[in-house]
Motif scaffolding. Structure first.
Motif, short mmCIF file in Angstrom:
data_model
loop_
_atom_site.label_atom_id
_atom_site.label_comp_id
_atom_site.label_asym_id
_atom_site.label_seq_id
_atom_site.Cartn_x
_atom_site.Cartn_y
_atom_site.Cartn_z
N GLY A 119 0.79 -1.23 0.00
CA GLY A 119 0.00 0.00 0.00
C GLY A 119 0.82 1.27 0.00
O GLY A 119 0.37 2.31 -0.49
N LEU A 154 -5.21 0.29 3.73
CA LEU A 154 -4.41 1.10 2.82
C LEU A 154 -4.07 2.45 3.44
O LEU A 154 -4.90 3.05 4.12
CB LEU A 154 -5.18 1.33 1.51
N ALA A 158 -2.93 6.05 -0.92
CA ALA A 158 -3.34 4.92 -1.75
C ALA A 158 -4.85 4.74 -1.72
O ALA A 158 -5.48 4.41 -2.73
CB ALA A 158 -2.64 3.65 -1.29
N ARG A 159 -5.46 4.98 -0.55
CA ARG A 159 -6.91 4.86 -0.44
C ARG A 159 -7.61 5.89 -1.34
O ARG A 159 -8.61 5.59 -1.99
CB ARG A 159 -7.34 5.02 1.01
#
Length: 238
Positions: A119, A154, A158-159
């Motif tokens: 992540g 994450l 990244a989310r």
């Protein structure tokens, strides 16, 4: 003496189709060096083996390679104790980044673990299509659980990029109640995070405009634009 109570990070029991135990596993996450673990881990393993009458594996995840090397050196020379620990120690570098869609459908859990382990790397974006197919392959009930695991695991950047992928490239409807609630509250933050991740400067006036917006349709439009916009003004201009 009053026995102390110890709790492992997680325990898993594998059974045959008749629900008879076949193998157990103690799961531990270790971020730092702790000499006491070579004794407490024995308690976890011994307890499961005695209670379930089944062989028990010890699996240790170390986010840092240096920590993993330290435990690998420590545990083989376990001293005079009669219970020798032979854990399976792994790091994010030992988990492949799964980007193949067919492999994702065949092993959804591996894809989720892979995404969480990677992540913090920009390369995790290449796994988003495979992760989407993995979630679709497990059925609605498990899909919600897997989605929440990915959402919680994450990192923020990244989310946000995954949110942008799901709402633009994949045109995916959020099925997780937790994910929908967070998306409703934080679409403005997601727009800013995508711009920041791409290195696009955001003037204070534009930042305030994005954060002040409460219209979900408008925020989703801005989120789509943030994926490719050359400037922050290109995102919010009508």
């Amino acid at each position: 003496m009053v026995p102390r109570t110890y709790h492992a990070d997680g325990m898993v029991l594998f059974c045959d189709p008749m629900d008879r135990p076949l193998l157990a596993a103690v799961l531990e996450v270790q971020r730092g060096r702790d000499l006491a673990k070579q004794r407490t881990w024995k308690l976890y393993v011994a307890q499961l083996e005695a209670e379930l009458d089944v062989d028990t594996a010890l699996v240790i995840f170390c986010p840092g390679p240096a920590t993993a090397r330290w435990y690998r050196r420590l545990l083989p020379s376990d001293g005079p104790s009669g219970l020798l620990l032979q854990p399976l120690i792994f790091t994010p570098g030992d988990v492949p980044l799964v980007v193949d869609v067919e492999r994702a459908r065949a092993n959804p859990a591996l894809v989720v673990l892979s995404a969480l382990c990677h992540g913090g790397s920009p390369e995790v974006d290449t796994a988003f299509p495979a992760l989407l197919e993995a979630l679709r392959s497990v059925g609605p009930k498990k899909e919600i659980l897997y989605y929440d695991v990915v959402l919680a695991g994450l990192p923020g950047a990244a989310r946000a990029r995954r949110e942008a992928f799901m709402t633009t490239t994949a045109d995916y409807e959020y099925r997780s109640e937790l994910f929908r609630n967070i998306a409703a509250r934080r679409d403005g933050d997601a727009v800013l995070t995508v711009l920041d991740t791409r290195g696009v400067p955001v003037p204070e006036a534009v930042r305030e405009k994005i954060l002040a917006c409460t219209e979900q349709a408008q925020l989703k439009l801005w989120l789509r634009r943030a994926v490719t916009a050359a400037t922050a003004a290109d995102v919010v201009n009508e």
